[in-house]
Design a protein around this motif. Structure first.
Motif, PDB file in Angstrom:
ATOM      1  N   UNK A 111      82.976  82.783  45.004  1.00  0.00           N
ATOM      2  CA  UNK A 111      83.836  82.013  44.174  1.00  0.00           C
ATOM      3  C   UNK A 111      82.980  81.450  42.994  1.00  0.00           C
ATOM      4  N   UNK A 158      78.214  79.187  38.247  1.00  0.00           N
ATOM      5  CA  UNK A 158      77.346  79.624  39.339  1.00  0.00           C
ATOM      6  C   UNK A 158      78.296  80.314  40.324  1.00  0.00           C
ATOM      7  N   UNK A 194      79.198  81.267  44.086  1.00  0.00           N
ATOM      8  CA  UNK A 194      79.083  80.771  45.544  1.00  0.00           C
ATOM      9  C   UNK A 194      79.319  81.680  46.535  1.00  0.00           C
ATOM     10  N   UNK A 230      81.915  78.455  40.173  1.00  0.00           N
ATOM     11  CA  UNK A 230      81.837  77.055  39.867  1.00  0.00           C
ATOM     12  C   UNK A 230      81.476  77.154  38.495  1.00  0.00           C
ATOM     13  N   UNK A 231      82.570  76.386  37.667  1.00  0.00           N
ATOM     14  CA  UNK A 231      82.580  76.810  36.202  1.00  0.00           C
ATOM     15  C   UNK A 231      82.414  75.311  35.396  1.00  0.00           C
ATOM     16  N   UNK A 266      88.961  81.537  43.399  1.00  0.00           N
ATOM     17  CA  UNK A 266      88.643  80.252  43.779  1.00  0.00           C
ATOM     18  C   UNK A 266      87.776  79.697  42.566  1.00  0.00           C
ATOM     19  N   UNK A 267      88.265  78.899  41.554  1.00  0.00           N
ATOM     20  CA  UNK A 267      87.246  78.250  40.595  1.00  0.00           C
ATOM     21  C   UNK A 267      87.006  76.905  40.511  1.00  0.00           C
ATOM     22  N   UNK A 268      86.039  76.224  40.764  1.00  0.00           N
ATOM     23  CA  UNK A 268      86.038  74.958  40.876  1.00  0.00           C
ATOM     24  C   UNK A 268      85.423  74.413  39.518  1.00  0.00           C
ATOM     25  N   UNK A 320      79.921  81.455  49.637  1.00  0.00           N
ATOM     26  CA  UNK A 320      80.708  80.927  50.861  1.00  0.00           C
ATOM     27  C   UNK A 320      82.221  81.022  50.734  1.00  0.00           C
TER      28      UNK A 320
END
Ligand code: ZN
Ligand code: ZN
Ligand code: ZN
Ligand code: ZN
Lengths: 148, 148
Positions: free
Chosen positions: A92, A103, A105, A94-95, A130-132, A107
């Motif tokens: 996934x 970054x 991930x 991390x933006x 999935x983007x956070x 998991x």
DNA sequence: TACGAAGTGAGATGTTGTCTCAATTATACG
DNA sequence: CGTATAATTGAGACAACATCTCACTTCGTA
């Protein structure tokens, strides 16, 4: 990371599509490049390996591969999209909305959810994205200073 | 669904940005429209409410609002992006790669993950985007028949 | 009131994505 | 191994989408 190229090629034929040069090269480029690439980058890279491949075919290949779940399209918080091979082992993103750094991930919090969706909605799940979003450590103090 | 418009307006000022007409109208349009809208749809809707607002300002507003985490951009499995207000009560999308129909999910599997990211990466999380791709029940038998 | 920073609209410009159509090619079958 | 045939392609026109520039406006502050 992603399923082996050979498996992808086989998959295309299994679905009744021809394994053509443009399709093969697009896949190879995606497998060999950054984790995600813009369409124009892909076109450039494809034409480096195979100068006779047309731009339209690259787009057509990306569209088909997306339908097959081999490729994923993402906006990454921007107005234009990027493409990537669907990761087999889930990663996934991390933006950072300021500097666009990402970054990866390793998991996954969705495996169980996926299974339950199949039964509840009769949905044949191919994969997920999935983007956070947020601000990375560096960008929390000086917002609006996006270098990209 | 999303945070109240008033809260969003306050947020913009709190971050040091002016609450201008283009920004206000873009937010109102997003709040009143479909769950997700293309940029050109947004421009059209904005100019209906406020004919003197320029296209560039709409894009600029969307860019700012995305940086603030108020708006999210998504590809929804397509080459062009769509925008939506970041849902306060998390909703994820189930997207059919054939017919593009989407289902909204109201459960969230990521709240715990978000918290741990903040401490591990020093990341200030604003929100997240989850899209699950696959084929809906209707499209499993006749693939390649996308109406849209 | 004078100033400066932030924001804007219009339209030029650049980029990205789609479409058409004649020519080509991957595959199945004999 | 040819051959038939439907899928696919490349080129470039076209259309849609996104960004940029710049003179002008707005607004808070001195
Ligand atoms: Zn950052
Ligand atoms: Zn996952
Ligand atoms: Zn469907
Ligand atoms: Zn969630």
């Amino acid at each position: 990371m992603s399923a082996s190229l050979h498996a992808i090629f086989k998959r295309i034929r299994a679905e009744g599509y021809k394994l053509t040069r443009p399709r093969r090269v697009v896949i190879e480029v995606l497998a060999g490049g950054e984790t995600h690439m813009g369409a124009s980058e892909i076109v450039a890279a494809v034409r480096q390996k195979a100068p006779d491949v047309g731009r339209a075919s690259v787009y057509r290949a990306l569209e088909l591969l997306t339908r097959l779940g081999v490729v994923q399209v993402s906006a990454m918080g921007r107005a234009t999209t990027v493409y990537m091979l669907t990761p087999a082992c889930c990663h996934h993103h991390l933006v950072c909305v300021e500097c666009r750094r990402t970054v990866e991930l390793n998991e996954c919090a969705l495996r169980d959810l996926e299974k339950s969706l199949a039964s509840r909605f009769g949905f044949q799940v191919q994969g997920h994205l999935v983007e956070i979003y947020g601000r990375c450590e560096a960008c929390q103090d000086n917002p609006g200073s996006a270098p990209l």
